[in-house]
Design a protein around this motif. Structure first.
Motif, short mmCIF file in Angstrom:
data_model
loop_
_atom_site.label_atom_id
_atom_site.label_comp_id
_atom_site.label_asym_id
_atom_site.label_seq_id
_atom_site.Cartn_x
_atom_site.Cartn_y
_atom_site.Cartn_z
N VAL A 1 2.71 -5.19 -1.05
CA VAL A 1 2.05 -4.05 -1.74
C VAL A 1 2.01 -2.70 -0.44
O VAL A 1 1.23 -3.89 -0.03
N THR A 2 2.64 -2.78 0.58
CA THR A 2 2.30 -1.33 1.42
C THR A 2 2.27 0.11 1.05
O THR A 2 3.18 0.15 0.58
N HIS A 3 2.03 0.43 2.60
CA HIS A 3 2.59 2.49 2.56
C HIS A 3 3.16 2.62 3.59
O HIS A 3 2.15 2.42 4.55
N ALA A 4 4.29 3.29 3.80
CA ALA A 4 4.24 4.34 5.25
C ALA A 4 4.83 6.24 4.80
O ALA A 4 6.00 5.90 3.74
N PHE A 5 3.67 6.19 5.02
CA PHE A 5 4.58 8.02 5.39
C PHE A 5 5.96 8.10 5.75
O PHE A 5 5.72 7.61 6.93
N LYS B 1 -6.92 2.56 2.91
CA LYS B 1 -8.36 2.63 1.57
C LYS B 1 -8.18 3.87 0.71
O LYS B 1 -8.16 3.67 -0.71
N SER B 2 -8.10 4.88 1.54
CA SER B 2 -8.03 5.31 0.10
C SER B 2 -6.51 5.56 -0.91
O SER B 2 -6.06 5.80 -1.44
N THR B 3 -5.34 5.39 0.50
CA THR B 3 -3.96 5.47 -0.04
C THR B 3 -3.63 4.40 -0.57
O THR B 3 -3.59 4.45 -2.03
N LEU B 4 -4.53 3.38 -0.82
CA LEU B 4 -3.93 1.83 -1.72
C LEU B 4 -5.09 2.66 -3.05
O LEU B 4 -4.55 2.07 -4.28
N LEU B 5 -5.67 3.26 -2.75
CA LEU B 5 -6.76 4.26 -4.64
C LEU B 5 -5.47 4.27 -5.34
O LEU B 5 -5.43 5.08 -6.97
N ALA B 6 -4.72 5.94 -4.45
CA ALA B 6 -3.85 6.72 -5.11
C ALA B 6 -2.95 5.13 -4.92
O ALA B 6 -2.61 5.88 -6.31
N ILE B 7 -2.09 4.36 -4.63
CA ILE B 7 -1.31 3.85 -5.12
C ILE B 7 -1.61 3.24 -6.84
O ILE B 7 -0.91 3.16 -7.60
N LEU B 8 -2.86 2.67 -6.88
CA LEU B 8 -3.40 1.74 -7.61
C LEU B 8 -3.40 2.99 -8.69
O LEU B 8 -3.48 2.77 -10.45
N ALA B 9 -3.87 4.13 -8.58
CA ALA B 9 -4.11 5.07 -9.57
C ALA B 9 -3.01 5.51 -9.91
O ALA B 9 -2.39 6.19 -11.46
N GLY B 10 -1.81 5.43 -9.91
CA GLY B 10 -0.17 5.73 -10.38
C GLY B 10 -0.28 7.33 -8.96
O GLY B 10 0.51 6.99 -10.23
N SER B 11 -0.76 7.51 -8.87
CA SER B 11 -0.46 8.94 -7.95
C SER B 11 0.45 9.40 -7.13
O SER B 11 0.69 10.03 -6.30
N LEU B 12 0.69 7.94 -6.36
CA LEU B 12 1.85 7.64 -5.65
C LEU B 12 2.92 6.30 -4.95
O LEU B 12 1.66 5.10 -5.60
N ARG B 13 3.76 6.03 -5.73
CA ARG B 13 4.57 5.32 -5.12
C ARG B 13 4.49 4.37 -3.91
O ARG B 13 4.13 4.94 -2.85
N PRO B 14 4.09 2.66 -3.87
CA PRO B 14 4.40 2.34 -2.62
C PRO B 14 5.26 2.68 -1.72
O PRO B 14 6.37 2.47 -3.10
N SER B 15 5.37 2.54 -0.77
CA SER B 15 6.94 2.34 0.04
C SER B 15 7.63 1.06 0.08
O SER B 15 8.99 0.85 -0.03
#
Length: 203
Positions: A8-12, A42-56
């Protein structure tokens, strides 16, 4: 395991991945420090775990249906409203009667060490009290996973230690607690650490 992350990772949009892909699993009863440099995600990962952001990219698997509560870095409340009211409100939102909501709120305030401040207006609470109030308010939703963003960043050493101790007790009560932090003391109070490594773009 309660949650499993597979690469799991994320890119805007238009940017590079914030951190190197994460493969890890987390269980109830753990208190996990999410660490990394400023801007590591760190906050982005929390948002992903909260379900408010889909990982890229990557995949998250849940072993069961979970309720997740995300507590932001800065405590927010209504200045003139009491600590008890802040915690009773989410209980009332479930359909509970006022007396039952206040009884449950009092139990949660006691659980985070705030029973003596239940009648205090939010504006009179110290920084540590306000942070613990946010924890009690989050617990009112009966979460399985508690995500906490920099809970001790604005606190003195003694007050930060009190908040860390409360988080440890919550994890021991079979919650999964994940704490984004820069604090060495908070890291030391956790059962494990997840460090977000800077992603180096390929040439």
């Amino acid at each position: 395991m309660l949650i499993s992350l597979e690469r799991v990772t994320h890119a805007f949009t238009g940017g590079h991945e914030l951190f190197q892909p994460i493969t890890a699993s987390f269980a109830r009863g753990e208190m996990v420090a999410v660490t990394g440099r400023s801007g590591a995600g760190k906050s982005t990962l929390l948002a992903i775990l909260a379900g408010s952001l889909r990982p890229s990219s990557g995949e998250i698997r849940w072993s069961e249906e979970c309720r997740v509560c995300w507590i932001a870095q800065r405590p927010r409340g209504v200045p003139g409203r009491s600590a008890l009211d802040h915690v009773a409100l989410p209980v009332l939102a479930t359909g509970a009667r006022r007396l039952e909501a206040e009884r449950r709120a009092a139990e949660l305030l006691d659980r985070v060490g705030l029973s003596g401040a239940s009648s205090q207006p939010f504006e009179t609470l110290s920084g540590g009290q306000a942070q613990r109030l946010m924890l009690a308010q989050g617990l009112a939703a009966a979460p399985d996973i508690l995500l906490v963003d920099e809970p001790t960043a604005q606190l003195d050493q003694r007050t930060a230690a009190e908040v860390d101790a409360v988080l440890g007790l919550l994890a021991a009560a079979e919650l999964l607690v994940m704490v984004a932090t820069h604090s060495a003391a908070t890291r030391a109070s956790c059962s494990r650490e997840l460090t977000l490594e800077h992603h180096v773009p390929s040439e």
